[in-house]
Design an enzyme around this catalytic site. Structure first.
Site, short mmCIF file in Angstrom:
data_model
loop_
_atom_site.label_atom_id
_atom_site.label_comp_id
_atom_site.label_asym_id
_atom_site.label_seq_id
_atom_site.Cartn_x
_atom_site.Cartn_y
_atom_site.Cartn_z
N TYR A 145 40.22 14.70 55.74
CA TYR A 145 40.11 14.54 54.29
C TYR A 145 39.13 13.45 53.87
O TYR A 145 39.05 13.10 52.70
CB TYR A 145 41.51 14.38 53.68
CG TYR A 145 42.24 15.71 53.79
CD1 TYR A 145 42.16 16.64 52.77
CD2 TYR A 145 42.91 16.07 54.95
CE1 TYR A 145 42.75 17.89 52.88
CE2 TYR A 145 43.50 17.32 55.08
CZ TYR A 145 43.42 18.22 54.04
OH TYR A 145 43.98 19.47 54.17
N TYR B 82 35.81 -2.19 44.90
CA TYR B 82 36.32 -3.00 43.80
C TYR B 82 35.23 -3.95 43.33
O TYR B 82 34.61 -4.65 44.14
CB TYR B 82 37.57 -3.77 44.23
CG TYR B 82 38.73 -2.87 44.56
CD1 TYR B 82 39.41 -2.18 43.56
CD2 TYR B 82 39.13 -2.67 45.88
CE1 TYR B 82 40.46 -1.34 43.86
CE2 TYR B 82 40.19 -1.83 46.20
CZ TYR B 82 40.85 -1.16 45.17
OH TYR B 82 41.89 -0.32 45.48
N GLU C 220 43.20 11.02 44.76
CA GLU C 220 43.06 12.44 45.11
C GLU C 220 44.40 13.16 45.18
O GLU C 220 45.42 12.56 45.52
CB GLU C 220 42.40 12.59 46.49
CG GLU C 220 41.01 12.07 46.61
CD GLU C 220 40.42 12.30 48.00
OE1 GLU C 220 39.27 11.88 48.21
OE2 GLU C 220 41.10 12.91 48.87
N GLN D 206 52.32 -5.14 49.77
CA GLN D 206 52.83 -3.80 49.51
C GLN D 206 53.89 -3.37 50.52
O GLN D 206 54.41 -2.26 50.44
CB GLN D 206 51.66 -2.79 49.54
CG GLN D 206 50.63 -3.05 48.46
CD GLN D 206 49.37 -2.20 48.62
OE1 GLN D 206 49.23 -1.43 49.57
NE2 GLN D 206 48.44 -2.35 47.69
N HIS E 121 48.51 -1.05 52.22
CA HIS E 121 48.29 0.36 52.58
C HIS E 121 49.19 0.83 53.73
O HIS E 121 48.72 1.21 54.80
CB HIS E 121 46.82 0.61 52.91
CG HIS E 121 45.89 0.39 51.76
ND1 HIS E 121 44.55 0.71 51.80
CD2 HIS E 121 46.10 -0.13 50.52
CE1 HIS E 121 43.98 0.39 50.65
NE2 HIS E 121 44.91 -0.12 49.85
#
Length: 378
Positions: free
Chosen positions: A256, A267, A246, A80, A148
């Site tokens: 949070y 997963y 979210e 990513q 991430h």
């Protein structure tokens, strides 16, 4: 704290498609972009686009692709990671300054590792190169991970005027999820820094010896959408694991919850941690999705292009469900929710409102596109 509202066929907030949604159409502006990640709008009507493998280029208003800009630093284009967000400074027309973030390769003791970095640069007069490139923030610690990175940038405004600082969303690098609850780590946080990399004196943890002073909020997983509302409030969304994406309206110093509380699961199934969705001292999302849509890109609709009912809505791109969704809140209450372009069939990486009032979308593919979302509605 707000009551979260899951998506589903019986969700009371789900509304029939608006006239604009029924007439929405995606017009191709440009194609041939390799995994484009972010788009910014140049004052002359051209577009500045990042490509994840490490290129930034100008796209002409007629869709022609200029050669990649010189001056982009090396990126870790793996998984990513790569060259990710780009935003123009609010004073770009005068100073030609911009900000971008990317997966930065480690050096020295961090060789072989990587982390999210934020840089500022000047776009030269003929828009062929970045000059005066300076890294103003580096995520710490660095890890050898391809997952991430977060990496959405928002310039902060107070009373409609820039306050000289930037928000940057930071992922928790997946396998290091516990770091999201560690205030001595940048992982799983939103940070706020000055445009020169300085730490604003009013950041919520600046006076605490047990916390990094750049941190604005914590307990995040993989935030790939962030936008400032006209009232100066920061809205963001983040990927859940299997379920539990979210939307949050971010408040300074708030936790949070990830990975202590989540509406998702591992997963393949199985609870995460204690498998709880609430805990004192941790914020509830304003909205969450089960199953996941894999959100990426977030726009605040302020224009009248799509009709009055769309104004003050959020439009979310979706990688997994390959469409967009519109959500509208009245305070903390979701009052409208609809799916947009369900037949698009492409992974949506970025969504922005352009200066012309239309929404623009980047699709994540080896032959990615820049799309303009228009409508034939009266």
């Amino acid at each position: 704290m707000a009551q979260a509202q899951p998506v589903g066929p019986s969700t009371p907030a789900t509304t029939p498609s608006s006239a604009a949604a029924r007439a929405l159409q995606a017009v191709t502006v440009a194609q041939g972009l390799e995994h484009p990640w972010a788009v910014a709008f140049l004052p002359d009507g051209r577009y500045l686009v990042t490509e994840r493998p490490g290129r930034m280029r100008v796209v002409q208003s007629d869709g022609r692709l200029n050669p990649p800009l010189a001056g982009v630093p090396p990126v870790v284009a793996r998984g990513q990671g790569g060259l990710l967000d780009v935003v123009l400074d609010s004073g770009f027309a005068q100073n030609r300054q911009l900000y971008f973030c990317y997966s930065q390769p480690g050096t020295g003791a961090d060789a072989g590792k990587n982390g999210t970095a934020l840089a500022r640069a000047t776009l030269n007069a003929d828009a062929t190169a970045l000059q005066q490139v300076q890294v103003i923030f580096e995520q710490q610690p660095k890890y050898d991970s391809a997952l991430h990175f977060g990496c959405r940038i928002v310039e902060r405004m107070v009373n409609g005027k820039p306050d000289g600082s930037l928000f940057l969303t930071l992922g928790e690098r997946s396998q290091y999820k516990e770091e999201a609850q560690n205030l001595r780590s940048h992982l799983g946080k939103i940070v706020r820094v000055g445009k020169d990399g300085s730490i604003p004196a009013d950041n919520p943890f600046v006076a605490r010896a047990d916390a990094l002073p750049a941190i604005w909020s914590w307990g995040h997983r993989s935030p790939q959408g962030a936008v400032l509302a006209p009232d100066g409030q920061l809205w963001m969304h983040e990927h859940g694991p299997q379920g539990g994406d979210e939307i949050n309206r971010v408040q300074p110093g708030k936790n949070y919850g990830w990975p202590v509380i989540t509406y998702g699961e591992n997963y393949g199934g199985g609870k995460i941690g204690a498998g709880i969705t609430r805990q004192n001292g941790m914020e509830q999302p304003l909205h969450y999705w089960v199953p996941s849509i894999a959100p990426s890109g977030l726009a605040w609709v302020s224009s009248s292009r799509y009709g009055a009912d769309w104004q003050s809505s959020l439009v979310v791109g979706a990688l997994k469900s390959r469409m967009l969704e519109r959500l509208k809140f009245d305070g903390d209450r979701l009052v409208a929710h609809e799916k947009l372009l369900p037949g698009l069939g492409q992974r949506v990486r970025d969504v922005r409102q352009g200066p012309d009032g239309w929404l623009y979308v980047l699709t994540d593919a080896p032959d990615g596109q820049l799309l303009r979302l228009t409508t034939t509605a009266p």
